[in-house]
Design a protein around this motif. Structure first.
Motif, PDB file in Angstrom:
ATOM      1  N   MET A   1     -58.122-110.166 -58.046  1.00  0.00           N
ATOM      2  CA  MET A   1     -57.210-109.102 -57.949  1.00  0.00           C
ATOM      3  C   MET A   1     -56.154-109.546 -57.222  1.00  0.00           C
ATOM      4  O   MET A   1     -56.138-109.894 -56.304  1.00  0.00           O
ATOM      5  CB  MET A   1     -58.025-107.975 -57.456  1.00  0.00           C
ATOM      6  N   LYS A   2     -54.829-108.917 -57.441  1.00  0.00           N
ATOM      7  CA  LYS A   2     -53.636-109.202 -56.992  1.00  0.00           C
ATOM      8  C   LYS A   2     -53.567-108.415 -55.867  1.00  0.00           C
ATOM      9  O   LYS A   2     -53.721-106.861 -55.660  1.00  0.00           O
ATOM     10  CB  LYS A   2     -52.267-108.898 -57.664  1.00  0.00           C
ATOM     11  N   ASN A   3     -53.344-108.679 -54.623  1.00  0.00           N
ATOM     12  CA  ASN A   3     -53.010-108.042 -53.182  1.00  0.00           C
ATOM     13  C   ASN A   3     -52.083-108.414 -52.383  1.00  0.00           C
ATOM     14  O   ASN A   3     -51.753-109.695 -52.117  1.00  0.00           O
ATOM     15  CB  ASN A   3     -54.360-108.269 -52.431  1.00  0.00           C
ATOM     16  N   GLU A   4     -51.019-107.613 -52.235  1.00  0.00           N
ATOM     17  CA  GLU A   4     -49.628-108.032 -51.496  1.00  0.00           C
ATOM     18  C   GLU A   4     -49.840-108.316 -50.357  1.00  0.00           C
ATOM     19  O   GLU A   4     -49.100-109.384 -49.747  1.00  0.00           O
ATOM     20  CB  GLU A   4     -48.717-106.845 -51.692  1.00  0.00           C
ATOM     21  N   LEU A   5     -50.874-107.698 -49.494  1.00  0.00           N
ATOM     22  CA  LEU A   5     -51.050-108.006 -48.006  1.00  0.00           C
ATOM     23  C   LEU A   5     -51.605-109.658 -47.882  1.00  0.00           C
ATOM     24  O   LEU A   5     -50.948-110.466 -47.369  1.00  0.00           O
ATOM     25  CB  LEU A   5     -52.149-107.264 -47.469  1.00  0.00           C
ATOM     26  N   LEU A   6     -52.364-109.907 -48.843  1.00  0.00           N
ATOM     27  CA  LEU A   6     -52.854-111.267 -48.931  1.00  0.00           C
ATOM     28  C   LEU A   6     -52.072-112.461 -49.466  1.00  0.00           C
ATOM     29  O   LEU A   6     -51.709-113.403 -48.962  1.00  0.00           O
ATOM     30  CB  LEU A   6     -54.265-111.321 -49.813  1.00  0.00           C
ATOM     31  N   GLU A   7     -51.156-111.949 -50.274  1.00  0.00           N
ATOM     32  CA  GLU A   7     -50.193-112.755 -50.635  1.00  0.00           C
ATOM     33  C   GLU A   7     -48.904-113.299 -49.866  1.00  0.00           C
ATOM     34  O   GLU A   7     -48.197-114.221 -49.901  1.00  0.00           O
ATOM     35  CB  GLU A   7     -49.410-112.175 -52.120  1.00  0.00           C
ATOM     36  N   ASN A   8     -48.991-112.248 -48.730  1.00  0.00           N
ATOM     37  CA  ASN A   8     -47.839-112.297 -47.564  1.00  0.00           C
ATOM     38  C   ASN A   8     -48.695-112.527 -46.191  1.00  0.00           C
ATOM     39  O   ASN A   8     -48.100-112.181 -45.324  1.00  0.00           O
ATOM     40  CB  ASN A   8     -47.131-111.280 -47.646  1.00  0.00           C
ATOM     41  N   ILE A   9     -49.805-112.912 -46.470  1.00  0.00           N
ATOM     42  CA  ILE A   9     -50.437-113.085 -45.088  1.00  0.00           C
ATOM     43  C   ILE A   9     -49.849-113.966 -43.894  1.00  0.00           C
ATOM     44  O   ILE A   9     -50.141-113.769 -42.847  1.00  0.00           O
ATOM     45  CB  ILE A   9     -51.855-113.638 -45.265  1.00  0.00           C
ATOM     46  N   GLU A  10     -48.933-114.953 -44.550  1.00  0.00           N
ATOM     47  CA  GLU A  10     -48.169-115.624 -43.532  1.00  0.00           C
ATOM     48  C   GLU A  10     -47.124-114.905 -42.703  1.00  0.00           C
ATOM     49  O   GLU A  10     -46.666-115.240 -41.806  1.00  0.00           O
ATOM     50  CB  GLU A  10     -47.726-116.979 -44.128  1.00  0.00           C
ATOM     51  N   LYS A  11     -46.890-113.748 -43.383  1.00  0.00           N
ATOM     52  CA  LYS A  11     -45.804-112.856 -42.550  1.00  0.00           C
ATOM     53  C   LYS A  11     -46.350-111.966 -41.482  1.00  0.00           C
ATOM     54  O   LYS A  11     -45.618-111.353 -40.760  1.00  0.00           O
ATOM     55  CB  LYS A  11     -45.204-111.899 -43.665  1.00  0.00           C
ATOM     56  N   LEU A  12     -47.746-111.939 -41.430  1.00  0.00           N
ATOM     57  CA  LEU A  12     -48.420-111.110 -40.624  1.00  0.00           C
ATOM     58  C   LEU A  12     -48.087-111.629 -39.204  1.00  0.00           C
ATOM     59  O   LEU A  12     -48.117-112.747 -38.693  1.00  0.00           O
ATOM     60  CB  LEU A  12     -50.122-111.424 -40.782  1.00  0.00           C
ATOM     61  N   HIS A  13     -47.789-110.367 -38.458  1.00  0.00           N
ATOM     62  CA  HIS A  13     -47.642-110.427 -37.055  1.00  0.00           C
ATOM     63  C   HIS A  13     -47.684-109.349 -36.352  1.00  0.00           C
ATOM     64  O   HIS A  13     -48.099-108.233 -36.722  1.00  0.00           O
ATOM     65  CB  HIS A  13     -45.997-111.009 -36.713  1.00  0.00           C
ATOM     66  N   THR A  14     -47.375-109.359 -34.842  1.00  0.00           N
ATOM     67  CA  THR A  14     -47.348-108.120 -34.019  1.00  0.00           C
ATOM     68  C   THR A  14     -46.555-107.920 -33.024  1.00  0.00           C
ATOM     69  O   THR A  14     -45.811-109.144 -32.871  1.00  0.00           O
ATOM     70  CB  THR A  14     -49.136-107.749 -33.923  1.00  0.00           C
ATOM     71  N   THR A  15     -46.502-107.134 -32.290  1.00  0.00           N
ATOM     72  CA  THR A  15     -45.433-107.054 -31.197  1.00  0.00           C
ATOM     73  C   THR A  15     -46.285-107.420 -29.724  1.00  0.00           C
ATOM     74  O   THR A  15     -47.703-107.355 -29.816  1.00  0.00           O
ATOM     75  CB  THR A  15     -44.935-105.556 -30.806  1.00  0.00           C
ATOM     76  N   PRO A  16     -45.731-107.700 -28.763  1.00  0.00           N
ATOM     77  CA  PRO A  16     -46.428-107.733 -27.347  1.00  0.00           C
ATOM     78  C   PRO A  16     -47.399-106.713 -27.110  1.00  0.00           C
ATOM     79  O   PRO A  16     -48.365-106.947 -26.682  1.00  0.00           O
ATOM     80  CB  PRO A  16     -45.198-108.198 -26.445  1.00  0.00           C
ATOM     81  N   MET A  17     -46.836-105.435 -27.281  1.00  0.00           N
ATOM     82  CA  MET A  17     -47.626-104.427 -26.982  1.00  0.00           C
ATOM     83  C   MET A  17     -48.883-104.332 -28.062  1.00  0.00           C
ATOM     84  O   MET A  17     -49.686-103.728 -27.721  1.00  0.00           O
ATOM     85  CB  MET A  17     -46.736-103.282 -27.045  1.00  0.00           C
ATOM     86  N   GLY A  18     -48.405-104.594 -29.319  1.00  0.00           N
ATOM     87  CA  GLY A  18     -49.693-104.652 -30.338  1.00  0.00           C
ATOM     88  C   GLY A  18     -50.731-105.616 -29.759  1.00  0.00           C
ATOM     89  O   GLY A  18     -52.073-105.413 -30.124  1.00  0.00           O
ATOM     90  N   ILE A  19     -50.329-106.672 -29.284  1.00  0.00           N
ATOM     91  CA  ILE A  19     -51.516-107.724 -28.784  1.00  0.00           C
ATOM     92  C   ILE A  19     -52.274-107.216 -27.684  1.00  0.00           C
ATOM     93  O   ILE A  19     -53.341-107.337 -27.854  1.00  0.00           O
ATOM     94  CB  ILE A  19     -50.783-108.944 -28.402  1.00  0.00           C
ATOM     95  N   ASP A  20     -51.695-106.462 -27.017  1.00  0.00           N
ATOM     96  CA  ASP A  20     -52.381-105.849 -25.745  1.00  0.00           C
ATOM     97  C   ASP A  20     -53.190-104.907 -26.198  1.00  0.00           C
ATOM     98  O   ASP A  20     -54.412-104.522 -25.778  1.00  0.00           O
ATOM     99  CB  ASP A  20     -51.486-105.280 -24.827  1.00  0.00           C
ATOM    100  N   ARG A  21     -52.805-103.868 -27.369  1.00  0.00           N
ATOM    101  CA  ARG A  21     -53.345-102.688 -27.964  1.00  0.00           C
ATOM    102  C   ARG A  21     -54.639-103.413 -28.540  1.00  0.00           C
ATOM    103  O   ARG A  21     -55.759-102.881 -28.434  1.00  0.00           O
ATOM    104  CB  ARG A  21     -52.575-101.887 -28.731  1.00  0.00           C
TER     105      ARG A  21
END
Length: 82
Positions: A1-21
């Motif tokens: 099954m095609k999944n855009e999130l999995l196809e772009n998993i290398e783009k996954l990131h967060t902000t410094p505040m996101g890391i803390d959260r």
């Protein structure tokens, strides 16, 4: 099954505040050095349940739920499920 999130998993990131959260909400200790890598591994797990609602992806795995923006692939937050 095609999944855009999995196809772009290398783009996954967060902000410094996101890391803390994420670290706070999931009670990740200092043993998790890279929160994004840890989240990526969870999302890539074969038993992860991935759904999209509007502008966000929601990933449920191991009692956690991750919220990822569908356009920027930013991890917004993560919570333990009740």
């Amino acid at each position: 099954m095609k999944n855009e999130l999995l196809e772009n998993i290398e783009k996954l990131h967060t902000t410094p505040m996101g890391i803390d959260r994420i670290r706070h909400n999931l009670r990740l200790g200092d043993d998790v050095k890279d929160v994004v890598v840890w989240c990526r591994q969870k999302i890539l797990a074969t038993d992860a349940i991935i759904t999209r609602q509007g502008k966000n992806w929601y990933v449920k795995i191991d009692g956690c739920e991750f919220t990822v923006n569908a356009y920027s692939f930013t991890i917004i937050t993560a919570h333990t499920m009740r």
